[in-house]
Design a protein around this motif. Structure first.
Motif, PDB file in Angstrom:
ATOM      1  N   THR A 167       0.796  -1.226   0.000  1.00  0.00           N
ATOM      2  CA  THR A 167       0.000   0.000   0.000  1.00  0.00           C
ATOM      3  C   THR A 167       0.834   1.285   0.000  1.00  0.00           C
ATOM      4  O   THR A 167       0.565   2.202  -0.767  1.00  0.00           O
ATOM      5  N   LEU A 168       1.863   1.352   0.852  1.00  0.00           N
ATOM      6  CA  LEU A 168       2.565   2.615   1.060  1.00  0.00           C
ATOM      7  C   LEU A 168       3.482   2.998  -0.090  1.00  0.00           C
ATOM      8  O   LEU A 168       4.041   4.099  -0.084  1.00  0.00           O
ATOM      9  N   TRP A 169       3.650   2.121  -1.090  1.00  0.00           N
ATOM     10  CA  TRP A 169       4.391   2.513  -2.291  1.00  0.00           C
ATOM     11  C   TRP A 169       3.754   3.731  -2.950  1.00  0.00           C
ATOM     12  O   TRP A 169       4.431   4.527  -3.620  1.00  0.00           O
ATOM     13  N   PHE A 170       2.444   3.893  -2.741  1.00  0.00           N
ATOM     14  CA  PHE A 170       1.695   4.974  -3.362  1.00  0.00           C
ATOM     15  C   PHE A 170       2.227   6.343  -2.939  1.00  0.00           C
ATOM     16  O   PHE A 170       2.191   7.304  -3.718  1.00  0.00           O
ATOM     17  N   ILE A 171       2.746   6.449  -1.720  1.00  0.00           N
ATOM     18  CA  ILE A 171       3.259   7.729  -1.232  1.00  0.00           C
ATOM     19  C   ILE A 171       4.498   8.129  -2.025  1.00  0.00           C
ATOM     20  O   ILE A 171       4.666   9.295  -2.395  1.00  0.00           O
ATOM     21  N   GLY A 172       5.386   7.152  -2.277  1.00  0.00           N
ATOM     22  CA  GLY A 172       6.561   7.442  -3.096  1.00  0.00           C
ATOM     23  C   GLY A 172       6.165   7.895  -4.491  1.00  0.00           C
ATOM     24  O   GLY A 172       6.807   8.777  -5.083  1.00  0.00           O
ATOM     25  N   LEU A 173       5.116   7.294  -5.027  1.00  0.00           N
ATOM     26  CA  LEU A 173       4.632   7.685  -6.349  1.00  0.00           C
ATOM     27  C   LEU A 173       4.125   9.129  -6.326  1.00  0.00           C
ATOM     28  O   LEU A 173       4.391   9.902  -7.249  1.00  0.00           O
ATOM     29  N   LEU A 174       3.406   9.517  -5.263  1.00  0.00           N
ATOM     30  CA  LEU A 174       2.930  10.895  -5.151  1.00  0.00           C
ATOM     31  C   LEU A 174       4.095  11.881  -5.085  1.00  0.00           C
ATOM     32  O   LEU A 174       4.040  12.951  -5.693  1.00  0.00           O
ATOM     33  N   VAL A 175       5.128  11.518  -4.342  1.00  0.00           N
ATOM     34  CA  VAL A 175       6.308  12.385  -4.242  1.00  0.00           C
ATOM     35  C   VAL A 175       6.895  12.623  -5.630  1.00  0.00           C
ATOM     36  O   VAL A 175       7.219  13.759  -6.007  1.00  0.00           O
ATOM     37  N   ALA A 176       7.035  11.552  -6.414  1.00  0.00           N
ATOM     38  CA  ALA A 176       7.597  11.676  -7.754  1.00  0.00           C
ATOM     39  C   ALA A 176       6.693  12.494  -8.666  1.00  0.00           C
ATOM     40  O   ALA A 176       7.159  13.384  -9.394  1.00  0.00           O
ATOM     41  N   TYR A 177       5.398  12.213  -8.627  1.00  0.00           N
ATOM     42  CA  TYR A 177       4.472  12.901  -9.528  1.00  0.00           C
ATOM     43  C   TYR A 177       4.305  14.368  -9.159  1.00  0.00           C
ATOM     44  O   TYR A 177       4.208  15.227 -10.040  1.00  0.00           O
ATOM     45  N   TYR A 178       4.255  14.687  -7.884  1.00  0.00           N
ATOM     46  CA  TYR A 178       4.150  16.087  -7.471  1.00  0.00           C
ATOM     47  C   TYR A 178       5.386  16.867  -7.923  1.00  0.00           C
ATOM     48  O   TYR A 178       5.277  18.012  -8.384  1.00  0.00           O
ATOM     49  N   SER A 179       6.546  16.252  -7.777  1.00  0.00           N
ATOM     50  CA  SER A 179       7.791  16.912  -8.193  1.00  0.00           C
ATOM     51  C   SER A 179       7.800  17.106  -9.708  1.00  0.00           C
ATOM     52  O   SER A 179       8.226  18.159 -10.213  1.00  0.00           O
ATOM     53  N   PHE A 180       7.339  16.094 -10.438  1.00  0.00           N
ATOM     54  CA  PHE A 180       7.264  16.192 -11.898  1.00  0.00           C
ATOM     55  C   PHE A 180       6.278  17.279 -12.313  1.00  0.00           C
ATOM     56  O   PHE A 180       6.515  18.009 -13.279  1.00  0.00           O
ATOM     57  N   PHE A 181       5.190  17.426 -11.583  1.00  0.00           N
ATOM     58  CA  PHE A 181       4.205  18.465 -11.887  1.00  0.00           C
ATOM     59  C   PHE A 181       4.836  19.847 -11.794  1.00  0.00           C
ATOM     60  O   PHE A 181       4.606  20.710 -12.649  1.00  0.00           O
TER      61      PHE A 181
END
Length: 350
Positions: free
Chosen positions: A136-150
């Motif tokens: 489940t918590l892999w999703f947080i790492g994905l948000l970090v990457a996507y927010y930075s990419f945004f």
């Protein structure tokens, strides 16, 4: 159209998304109730549960991209980008760290290197050397990457054409690179397109265009037919998302689901008043996501001790009704406390 600046259509979609995720994870704590043989019905819907994971997460990631770009922010300095990310991460990380403590305890996860990866939010970004990663918590790492990419994508220095080229080349590029050098978690690559769909749906207001208003309803039968086809494929053999055919099929499934759900949710919210409990689930959906596994683990263990191991159906019934209700109440309470006291304190407002 909105209550307390919250768009009702997105409340509806977010609430449905977290319910899909709960129903996807619940069999891990009870039994595979998607196989209807336990009811005497010779029908196995397990392939639907395999596809559910992409529907629920894809929906959440789309909404993240859309809501990030709802006000169309642009960043012309490092300071403005830093301020934007600080505000977003302040909403994510404190509650995430609290959930992380429960996950560490439940999974006996105490390796310092692995703990460091999770504390920095790097899981979900790289193929971390973790033998048994936390669910489940892999999703947080994905948000970090996507927010930075945004933030990078919305830098003011890009022209509109350059921005679109950057978005497309990033999505295609990381897929190609990972085929030869699998350094990234593939889920980071899988969900990038629905994230971009969310960003550009907000950027160009596609849900208000004449094309959408005229043809948006076609997404509903398109999604249903896609789901039926992929259900058949999944029932014959697992869809491998790391290969191009599976990658494209799952992305098409997620896109048609998101668009058809938006079409239906918008019309529902235009005709009916959204029930308060739907808005409550939407409001607390992030906490539900973070804490539903620890709560299910605790309640499942308690029920097995009280009722014994031979009452699987009763335990399932209690978790499905009372248990999920407890999760929603606890998540809403925790999110309210954090928003009222934790967030103002950390942001220096109190």
């Amino acid at each position: 159209m909105s209550i307390n600046n919250r768009v009702l259509t997105f409340d509806f979609m977010r609430a449905l998304g977290i319910i899909i995720i709960l129903l996807h994870h619940l069999p891990e704590y009870t039994f595979n109730y998607y196989n209807l043989n336990f009811l005497g019905i010779p029908l196995n819907l397990s392939p639907l549960n395999e596809l559910n994971r992409y529907l629920g997460l894809g929906l959440f990631i789309f909404l993240s991209g859309y809501l990030l770009n709802l006000k169309k922010p642009r960043f012309n300095t490092l300071e403005s980008a830093k301020t934007f990310l600080q505000k977003r991460f302040m909403r994510i990380f404190p509650l995430y760290y609290l959930a992380l403590l429960f996950f560490f305890y439940i999974h006996d996860f105490w390796n310092p290197l692995h703990i460091g990866i999770y504390l920095l939010g790097l899981q979900g970004i790289i193929n971390a050397p973790i033998p048994s990663p936390l669910p489940t918590l892999w999703f947080i790492g994905l948000l970090v990457a996507y927010y930075s990419f945004f933030v990078l994508l919305m830098a003011k220095k890009w022209t509109e054409t350059q921005q679109i080229i950057l978005a497309l080349s990033s999505g295609i590029g990381i897929f190609i690179i990972n085929q030869f050098f699998p350094v990234a978690d593939f889920r980071l690559i899988l969900y990038i397109w629905v994230f971009l769909l969310g960003i550009y749906s907000a950027e160009y207001n596609i849900f208000q265009t004449k094309v959408w208003l005229k043809f948006g309803g076609l997404t509903v039968p398109l999604f249903v037919s896609t789901l039926l086809i992929l259900f058949h494929i999944e029932s014959q053999q697992s869809i491998v998302i790391e290969y191009l055919p599976g990658y494209l099929l799952i992305n098409f499934l997620m896109v048609t689901f998101i668009l058809s759900l938006y079409y239906c949710a918008e019309r529902f919210c235009q005709k009916f008043q959204l029930p308060p409990w739907v808005m409550s689930i939407s409001y607390s959906s992030y906490c539900v996501y973070l804490f539903h596994r620890p709560l299910l683990w605790f309640m499942d263990g308690l029920l097995h001790k009280v009722l014994g191991d031979n009452n699987e159906r009763l335990i399932f019934s209690l978790l499905l009704t009372v248990g999920i209700g407890i999760i929603f109440i606890a998540a809403h309470l925790l999110q309210s406390i954090y928003d009222s006291y934790g967030l103002p304190y950390l942001s220096g407002k109190k």
